[in-house]
Design a protein around this motif. Structure first.
Motif, mmCIF file in Angstrom:
data_model
loop_
_atom_site.group_PDB
_atom_site.id
_atom_site.type_symbol
_atom_site.label_atom_id
_atom_site.label_comp_id
_atom_site.label_asym_id
_atom_site.label_seq_id
_atom_site.Cartn_x
_atom_site.Cartn_y
_atom_site.Cartn_z
ATOM 1 N N VAL A 82 48.473 41.775 34.915
ATOM 2 C CA VAL A 82 47.432 41.108 34.133
ATOM 3 C C VAL A 82 46.063 41.540 34.631
ATOM 4 C CG1 VAL A 82 46.432 38.859 33.548
ATOM 5 C CG2 VAL A 82 48.912 39.133 33.651
ATOM 6 N N LEU A 117 42.311 40.680 35.200
ATOM 7 C CA LEU A 117 41.346 39.582 35.306
ATOM 8 C C LEU A 117 39.963 40.190 35.116
ATOM 9 C CD1 LEU A 117 40.703 36.609 35.991
ATOM 10 C CD2 LEU A 117 40.646 37.265 38.399
ATOM 11 N N ILE A 158 47.014 29.446 35.822
ATOM 12 C CA ILE A 158 45.808 30.277 35.812
ATOM 13 C C ILE A 158 45.061 30.158 37.135
ATOM 14 C CG2 ILE A 158 43.479 30.353 34.832
ATOM 15 C CD1 ILE A 158 45.431 31.929 33.198
ATOM 16 N N ILE A 195 42.531 32.898 39.297
ATOM 17 C CA ILE A 195 41.074 32.916 39.261
ATOM 18 C C ILE A 195 40.402 32.288 40.464
ATOM 19 C CG2 ILE A 195 40.976 33.111 36.761
ATOM 20 C CD1 ILE A 195 40.405 30.160 36.597
ATOM 21 N N ILE A 237 37.458 30.213 30.119
ATOM 22 C CA ILE A 237 38.624 31.013 30.508
ATOM 23 C C ILE A 237 39.457 31.260 29.259
ATOM 24 C CG2 ILE A 237 40.630 31.150 32.024
ATOM 25 C CD1 ILE A 237 39.241 28.989 33.766
ATOM 26 N N SER A 297 42.889 33.214 27.709
ATOM 27 C CA SER A 297 44.138 33.951 27.876
ATOM 28 C C SER A 297 44.216 34.966 26.740
ATOM 29 C CB SER A 297 45.341 33.001 27.839
ATOM 30 O OG SER A 297 46.536 33.694 28.110
ATOM 31 N N GLY A 341 41.700 36.079 21.888
ATOM 32 C CA GLY A 341 42.431 35.292 22.871
ATOM 33 C C GLY A 341 42.315 33.795 22.619
ATOM 34 N N LEU A 392 48.903 30.929 31.914
ATOM 35 C CA LEU A 392 48.913 32.181 31.170
ATOM 36 C C LEU A 392 49.910 32.061 30.022
ATOM 37 C CD1 LEU A 392 47.910 35.222 31.303
ATOM 38 C CD2 LEU A 392 50.061 35.691 32.485
ATOM 39 N N SER A 411 50.166 37.320 26.802
ATOM 40 C CA SER A 411 48.891 37.903 27.248
ATOM 41 C C SER A 411 49.044 38.770 28.491
ATOM 42 C CB SER A 411 47.869 36.802 27.536
ATOM 43 O OG SER A 411 47.449 36.178 26.353
ATOM 44 N N VAL A 432 43.263 38.111 31.273
ATOM 45 C CA VAL A 432 42.574 36.824 31.399
ATOM 46 C C VAL A 432 41.087 37.137 31.467
ATOM 47 C CG1 VAL A 432 42.164 34.792 32.829
ATOM 48 C CG2 VAL A 432 44.487 35.670 32.542
ATOM 49 N N SER A 433 40.323 36.653 30.479
ATOM 50 C CA SER A 433 38.887 36.923 30.391
ATOM 51 C C SER A 433 38.115 35.672 30.799
ATOM 52 C CB SER A 433 38.495 37.319 28.965
ATOM 53 O OG SER A 433 39.313 38.370 28.481
#
Length: 451
Positions: free
Chosen positions: A264, A266, A285, A289, A302, A304, A310, A319, A323, A326-327
């Motif tokens: 994933v 980030l 999550i 983070i 945040i 997903s 997202g 999560l 996905s 993670v933005s």
């Protein structure tokens, strides 16, 4: 020999916070949560009730309308909570993970010697069918229908998307096993798309038709590629599979284990050190983070998935099942006085009126979630057509969905679209209309009325 697809219409949104190409192991999550809402249109029938002990790959629930489609646990452990909503709807299944993981053994599967029906039965029994989606309707594929083709996009063009060339590196054996199995389920071709100048493991696979894609976003969307290669007409079905999901399918075929591990990315301007992590679908999550360098104390959103399509999640959320990004970007809850009436240099726009992003095409922007305007009536500007590369009229199909004209929706090409295909038109919309929500509701209506 590959086929080239060159997309001219679209918009690349260059954002600050791209992931550095290094992979770390995320903190092991104590709890894993699977939410049936991740599987659109599925009505879950619970198998693992509260207190049940499951292995990784054990069945949690199945689809009430299609009992052969099973949904598995990414971890071994104990089901500690089944969260219910209105009318006892199952909203989430929470599993407390064991320290040492135990896997269900589905057995090594010989793809080359297997017949198509055996391949399909194995993927259904081993819980990999939810990775196979279909157009029309952008839902989990109906196993009773045969697709005319299968599409896999190995090129991600969305803002801050995970680099698939990097995340798939070294997974050639799993990828080949997966596409060989899927290829037996269609009489048509397995279309694989990669970036024009990419070094993708997908490019060397056997039994696929390779396409090299170039151009701005949404060139990497599988819907764009379907439209340019083999559009979906009434009565036809195509299947799509995410590139990283091929690895899970391939590993199951080669080892007999359902391993829901993902790499994933980030990303985002609120992340101090954007990079890649190994984690599991459904993991907390917070394990990604808060221990890994997100700016603490900031007012952030945040997401997903990518910033365009997202899903917003809470800091104590999980999560989602599909996905691989993670933005984390600033929350846009502040407003500029006379922001509409002065030159703008720090925002992206397709218009040249008071906005000068076109002067710096390579500049990266630190954007927040502010929509910079309120919801208002649709106006005809021609802006949608500038960023929409499908051979479809975007304004007309959106309006047909809003007034629920099924005949017009059919005629305008509703069978081949998905909500993510309208993420860019929603981004540039001066009317601030929720395009993806409108398309999703339109697809659900067609599925219900036409099937």
């Amino acid at each position: 020999m590959s086929n080239d697809i060159r997309i001219k219409k679209g918009l690349d949104i260059k954002l600050v916070g791209e992931a550095e190409k290094t992979v770390e192991q995320a903190v092991i999550s104590n709890y894993c949560t699977i939410r049936p809402e991740d599987f659109h249109g599925v009505i879950p029938k619970l198998v693992a009730k509260e207190g049940t002990t499951v292995k990784a790959g054990g069945v949690l629930f199945f689809d009430k309308s299609e009992e052969a489609i099973k949904f598995l646990s990414p971890v071994s452990g104990k089901v500690v909570e089944v969260v219910r909503g209105p009318k006892r709807r199952i909203d989430a299944i929470k599993i407390q993970a064991d320290k040492a993981q135990a896997f269900e053994d589905y057995g090594v599967f010989n793809v080359d010697a297997a017949k198509p029906e055996a391949v399909k039965a194995h993927l259904l029994a081993a819980g990999c069918w939810p990775f196979v989606k279909q157009r029309p309707y952008d839902v989990i594929a109906n196993p009773e229908r045969s697709p005319k083709a299968i599409f896999i996009s190995g090129y991600a063009s969305a803002p801050l998307a995970a680099d698939l060339d990097f995340t798939l590196k070294g997974k050639e054996a799993e990828l080949q096993a997966a596409v060989s199995a899927l290829g037996k389920l269609t009489e048509g071709k397995v279309h694989v798309s990669v970036g024009k100048n990419a070094n993708s493991p997908l490019a060397g696979l056997n039994g696929v038709t390779l396409h090299k894609v170039s151009g701005p976003h949404p060139s990497g969307n599988v819907g764009t590629q379907i439209n340019k290669i083999d559009p979906v007409n009434k009565g036809e079905v195509v299947w799509t599979v995410n590139a990283q999901d091929l690895v899970i399918i391939g590993e199951l075929l080669l080892t007999g284990k359902f391993n829901a591990e993902r790499i994933v990315a980030l990303v985002g301007s609120s992340v101090e050190k954007p990079r890649y992590f190994k984690t599991l679908a459904g993991s907390e999550i917070a394990t990604l983070i808060y221990d890994k360098g997100v700016s603490k104390g900031g007012n952030d959103r945040i997401i997903s998935g990518n910033v365009l399509s997202g899903k917003q999640i809470r800091p104590d959320g999980n999560l989602d099942f599909y996905s691989n990004v993670v933005s984390v970007i600033p929350e846009g809850d502040d407003y500029e006085l006379f922001g509409w009436n002065k030159p703008v240099f720090n925002k992206v726009s397709t218009s040249r009126a008071l906005t000068f992003s076109w002067l710096s095409p390579k500049k990266k922007y630190d954007l927040n979630t502010n929509t910079n305007g309120e919801h208002r009536a649709f106006v005809t500007t021609g802006t949608y057509e500038e960023v929409f590369p499908l051979d479809i009229f975007p304004m007309q199909i959106l309006k047909a969905c809003m007034y629920q004209d099924l005949d017009e929706m059919e005629a305008l090409g509703m069978y081949e679209v998905a909500p993510e295909d309208f993420a860019l038109t929603e981004f540039v919309c001066v009317s601030k209309q929720p395009h993806q929500k409108i398309i999703r509701e339109g697809l659900d209506l067609m599925n219900k009325e036409i099937g």
